[in-house]
Design an enzyme around this catalytic site. Structure first.
Site, PDB file in Angstrom:
ATOM      1  N   ASP A 109       0.801  -1.228   0.000  1.00  0.00           N
ATOM      2  CA  ASP A 109       0.000   0.000   0.000  1.00  0.00           C
ATOM      3  C   ASP A 109       0.831   1.273   0.000  1.00  0.00           C
ATOM      4  O   ASP A 109       1.967   1.313   0.455  1.00  0.00           O
ATOM      5  CB  ASP A 109      -0.972   0.011   1.190  1.00  0.00           C
ATOM      6  CG  ASP A 109      -0.284  -0.242   2.524  1.00  0.00           C
ATOM      7  OD1 ASP A 109       0.745  -0.942   2.546  1.00  0.00           O
ATOM      8  OD2 ASP A 109      -0.779   0.246   3.555  1.00  0.00           O
ATOM      9  N   GLU A 175      -0.504  -2.242   5.201  1.00  0.00           N
ATOM     10  CA  GLU A 175       0.468  -2.160   6.294  1.00  0.00           C
ATOM     11  C   GLU A 175       0.342  -0.824   7.006  1.00  0.00           C
ATOM     12  O   GLU A 175       0.563  -0.728   8.210  1.00  0.00           O
ATOM     13  CB  GLU A 175       1.889  -2.337   5.755  1.00  0.00           C
ATOM     14  CG  GLU A 175       2.950  -2.537   6.853  1.00  0.00           C
ATOM     15  CD  GLU A 175       3.384  -1.246   7.528  1.00  0.00           C
ATOM     16  OE1 GLU A 175       3.713  -1.290   8.731  1.00  0.00           O
ATOM     17  OE2 GLU A 175       3.405  -0.180   6.870  1.00  0.00           O
TER      18      GLU A 175
END
Length: 440
Positions: A109, A175
């Site tokens: 991400d 994350e």
């Protein structure tokens, strides 16, 4: 004269010696092939990283990224699972020989940050995050992590028949934290069984680091990165006209006193000889117009600790400080603390064993043990369940002083792509060495 039993014993010993020599030869042969193939991956790895960098996606929304990863793994003949923890991708590569199950993880991400540089592949993506217009940027290096693990997968898949055991490639979403109202990240992947079927014996992960000299690998046994808690403090005052503050209770002034008080928790009330601790406010929302003293204010921030008892005490002191300061001004404060991530804990025995692998990958003088880092990582959820090791790979540009390099999560974040070669070699070396000599 040798007895029959003595002769049999000598035969068994000779066969064992042959097996040991054979295994060493196989390892040397495999090592040579993997080293060469790793060198040949550099161009492709950089192209992947730049593509992901130019097309970043926020947490739990990594649809295009996940699709590219899955397509690549399938083309390599790797068994692929998609939709894990929303957008996660898991690849399973079974070697030609029995052995341990080794997990390797990369996070996918990006962040709600507007990129500020002249890179030809800079992100132009825009979005609305928490009600605010913003850019989207890989301002933490996750694009490089994905490209590295895709390269690891290709090299290992090319040598499938020589591998011992099973490699599980974990491409993880979120994350940086799931959107409000959603679950995500490593915690959800663990909850959905990513460490099972087959059961993982060990897990390795890395993070490129813009403030560390290029080519340096940093590690630490035991507590490596901090536990991360998020907190919100809501201050309730009394609204009034800005020209007559005595008719109200100003939550903005009260909050400034609370913020100052919170800083004394670490500087004056916490035994920092035991472990480090951090309390930071990252967001304040209040008011609607210049001449109106608002009724409420909401601030939020993060707490970083390495010790569970210290964590508990700091939580208690934040609540006590905020509520008592507010009460002294006639206001009221409400404190909400959300435990986000535990300490990222490197298994001590595993880490000590695998340092030699890092040195083979980066050179003896380029592997450094460092103090605990106050950043946090949701890799922590994996190492709560299985032995693991997490490490940093230096990615500072050669012409920049690491002490002055733009940090992660900022618009000016920049990393040297040469760090990816070091990361690739390190992950391959850890995998190869562990599968031939697993820690028991």
């Amino acid at each position: 004269k040798l007895t029959v039993m003595s002769r049999l014993s000598l035969i068994v010993i000779a066969l064992l010696m042959l097996a040991i020599v054979s295994n060493a030869q196989v390892t040397a042969s495999l090592q040579g092939k993997i080293d060469q193939q790793a060198k040949e991956m550099e161009t492709k790895m950089i192209q992947w990283r730049r593509d992901f960098h130019q097309n970043p996606e926020l947490s739990n929304r990594e649809f295009k990224t996940a699709a590219k990863v899955a397509e690549h793994l399938k083309a390599l003949g790797i068994e692929v699972q998609t939709g894990v923890a929303h957008t996660g991708v898991v690849g399973i590569l079974k070697g030609g020989k029995p052995g341990p199950v080794i997990a390797l993880r990369a996070d996918m991400d990006a962040l709600p940050v507007t990129e500020r540089n002249s890179l030809s592949f800079a992100s132009k993506e825009r979005t609305t995050f928490n009600g605010l217009e913003t850019g989207v940027m890989h301002a933490c290096g996750h694009d490089a992590h994905v490209a590295i693990l895709m390269s690891v997968a290709e090299v290992l898949a090319n040598n499938k028949n020589d591998l011992r055991g099973t490699i599980k490639f974990i491409f993880q979403p979120a994350e940086e934290g799931a959107p409000a109202g959603e679950k995500g990240g490593a915690g959800l992947m663990v909850e959905e069984g990513v460490l099972n079927n087959p059961k993982v014996d060990v897990i390795f992960g890395l993070h490129v680091r813009s403030i560390t000299k290029l080519g340096i690998i940093e590690y630490r046994p035991r507590g490596f990165m901090a536990a991360s808690d998020w907190f919100t403090i809501k201050v309730y005052g009394k609204q009034s006209h800005g020209s007559r503050p005595w008719l109200g209770i100003d939550p903005i002034v009260v909050s400034s006193q609370i913020i100052a008080g919170l800083q004394t928790i670490v500087s004056r009330q916490t035994d920092l000889t035991q472990a480090a601790a951090v309390i930071s406010i990252g967001r304040i929302n209040s008011g609607i117009r210049e001449n109106i003293i608002p009724e409420t204010l909401e601030m939020s921030g993060t707490i970083r600790t390495f010790d569970p008892q210290m964590q508990k005490i700091i939580h208690e002191k934040i609540n006590l400080t905020a509520t008592n300061i507010a009460e002294s001004a006639g206001a009221r404060a409400e404190v909400i603390i959300d435990k986000k991530m535990p300490v990222t804990f490197n298994n001590e025995k595993l880490t000590k064993q695998m340092v030699s692998s890092l040195k083979r990958a980066a050179g003896n003088d380029n592997v450094v043990e460092i103090p605990p880092d106050t950043g946090s990582e949701d890799f922590a959820f994996y190492v709560e369940k299985v032995p693991g090791m997490f490490f940093f790979v230096g990615a500072c540009l050669p012409d920049v002083d690491p002490a002055k390099a733009p940090s992660h999560h900022t618009p000016d974040f920049m990393m040297d792509e040469g760090s990816m070669e070091v990361g690739l070699k390190a992950m391959l070396q850890l995998t190869l060495d562990y599968m031939y000599a697993p820690t028991k």
